[in-house]
Design a protein around this motif. Structure first.
Motif, PDB file in Angstrom:
ATOM      1  N   GLY A  13       0.828  -1.199   0.000  1.00 32.22           N
ATOM      2  CA  GLY A  13       0.000   0.000   0.000  1.00 32.22           C
ATOM      3  C   GLY A  13       0.858   1.242   0.000  1.00 32.22           C
ATOM      4  O   GLY A  13       2.074   1.188  -0.142  1.00 32.22           O
ATOM      5  N   THR A  14       0.205   2.360   0.154  1.00 30.17           N
ATOM      6  CA  THR A  14       0.892   3.638   0.202  1.00 30.17           C
ATOM      7  C   THR A  14       1.555   3.787   1.561  1.00 30.17           C
ATOM      8  O   THR A  14       0.926   3.574   2.595  1.00 30.17           O
ATOM      9  N   ILE A  15       2.820   4.164   1.561  1.00 34.92           N
ATOM     10  CA  ILE A  15       3.547   4.375   2.810  1.00 34.92           C
ATOM     11  C   ILE A  15       3.469   5.855   3.159  1.00 34.92           C
ATOM     12  O   ILE A  15       3.794   6.716   2.343  1.00 34.92           O
ATOM     13  N   ASP A  41      -4.923   1.402   0.440  1.00 36.58           N
ATOM     14  CA  ASP A  41      -4.270   0.610   1.477  1.00 36.58           C
ATOM     15  C   ASP A  41      -3.123   1.461   2.001  1.00 36.58           C
ATOM     16  O   ASP A  41      -2.385   2.067   1.222  1.00 36.58           O
ATOM     17  N   LEU A  42      -2.981   1.531   3.320  1.00 38.50           N
ATOM     18  CA  LEU A  42      -2.044   2.485   3.909  1.00 38.50           C
ATOM     19  C   LEU A  42      -1.127   1.818   4.924  1.00 38.50           C
ATOM     20  O   LEU A  42      -1.576   1.060   5.783  1.00 38.50           O
ATOM     21  N   VAL A  43       0.157   2.122   4.817  1.00 40.62           N
ATOM     22  CA  VAL A  43       1.158   1.686   5.776  1.00 40.62           C
ATOM     23  C   VAL A  43       1.684   2.950   6.445  1.00 40.62           C
ATOM     24  O   VAL A  43       2.265   3.812   5.788  1.00 40.62           O
ATOM     25  N   ALA A  63      -8.626   7.099  12.088  1.00 43.98           N
ATOM     26  CA  ALA A  63      -8.243   6.708  10.727  1.00 43.98           C
ATOM     27  C   ALA A  63      -8.282   5.191  10.580  1.00 43.98           C
ATOM     28  O   ALA A  63      -8.800   4.669   9.584  1.00 43.98           O
ATOM     29  N   ALA A  64      -7.751   4.483  11.567  1.00 44.89           N
ATOM     30  CA  ALA A  64      -7.761   3.016  11.500  1.00 44.89           C
ATOM     31  C   ALA A  64      -9.188   2.490  11.416  1.00 44.89           C
ATOM     32  O   ALA A  64      -9.475   1.567  10.645  1.00 44.89           O
ATOM     33  N   ALA A  65     -10.096   3.080  12.181  1.00 45.00           N
ATOM     34  CA  ALA A  65     -11.501   2.663  12.148  1.00 45.00           C
ATOM     35  C   ALA A  65     -12.127   2.968  10.787  1.00 45.00           C
ATOM     36  O   ALA A  65     -12.881   2.150  10.246  1.00 45.00           O
ATOM     37  N   ALA A  73      -6.664  -1.689   3.844  1.00 48.64           N
ATOM     38  CA  ALA A  73      -5.632  -2.059   4.816  1.00 48.64           C
ATOM     39  C   ALA A  73      -5.068  -0.805   5.486  1.00 48.64           C
ATOM     40  O   ALA A  73      -4.858   0.226   4.852  1.00 48.64           O
ATOM     41  N   PHE A  74      -4.812  -0.907   6.788  1.00 50.90           N
ATOM     42  CA  PHE A  74      -4.211   0.170   7.576  1.00 50.90           C
ATOM     43  C   PHE A  74      -3.261  -0.503   8.552  1.00 50.90           C
ATOM     44  O   PHE A  74      -3.696  -1.247   9.435  1.00 50.90           O
ATOM     45  N   THR A  75      -1.965  -0.301   8.365  1.00 49.02           N
ATOM     46  CA  THR A  75      -0.983  -0.914   9.259  1.00 49.02           C
ATOM     47  C   THR A  75      -0.012   0.137   9.760  1.00 49.02           C
ATOM     48  O   THR A  75       0.167   1.184   9.139  1.00 49.02           O
ATOM     49  N   ILE A  76       0.601  -0.167  10.888  1.00 45.69           N
ATOM     50  CA  ILE A  76       1.640   0.694  11.452  1.00 45.69           C
ATOM     51  C   ILE A  76       2.942  -0.079  11.383  1.00 45.69           C
ATOM     52  O   ILE A  76       3.052  -1.164  11.947  1.00 45.69           O
ATOM     53  N   ALA A  77       3.918   0.489  10.691  1.00 46.63           N
ATOM     54  CA  ALA A  77       5.201  -0.182  10.473  1.00 46.63           C
ATOM     55  C   ALA A  77       6.313   0.507  11.245  1.00 46.63           C
ATOM     56  O   ALA A  77       6.324   1.725  11.385  1.00 46.63           O
ATOM     57  N   GLU A  78       7.212  -0.299  11.747  1.00 44.54           N
ATOM     58  CA  GLU A  78       8.434   0.163  12.390  1.00 44.54           C
ATOM     59  C   GLU A  78       8.225   1.294  13.393  1.00 44.54           C
ATOM     60  O   GLU A  78       8.826   2.353  13.288  1.00 44.54           O
TER      61      GLU A  78
END
Length: 104
Positions: A13-15, A41-43, A63-65, A73-78
């Motif tokens: 997804g888009t970072i 989709d968002l990272v 935003a996640a909701a 997709a909505f994820t939190i990376a690193e």
């Protein structure tokens, strides 16, 4: 759509890289940037966060909701240590934001 310096497209997804300081001043720009990315989709890259305020945490939870409701997709990376610590003060984890496991 032109690429901005704070986002890039990946397979997942888009970072979107969060700024170093997520305080009250950052709340409105954060909301605007997330709204511009809605439907993708968002990272969330939290690796550079040095300070995390409650208002921005609320925006990320919202935003996640929203992403979940829209089946994107909505994820939190690193997450940085400061990001994780800031969440822990509020009794949260990065996963709790994504899963919307906060007291209603």
């Amino acid at each position: 759509m032109p690429r901005k310096s704070n986002k890039a497209t990946s397979v997942e997804g888009t970072i979107f890289a969060l700024p170093q300081v997520l305080d009250l001043k950052a709340a409105t720009p954060l909301t605007e940037k997330l709204m511009a990315l809605r439907g993708q989709d968002l990272v969330i890259d939290a690796s550079k966060v040095e300070r995390l305020g409650t208002q921005c945490v609320q925006i990320l939870i919202s935003a996640a909701a929203t992403w979940k409701d829209e089946m994107a997709a909505f994820t939190i990376a690193e997450p940085s240590d400061a990001f994780t610590s800031g969440l822990q003060v509020l009794g949260l984890t990065p996963q709790a934001i994504i899963e919307k496991e906060v007291a209603q």
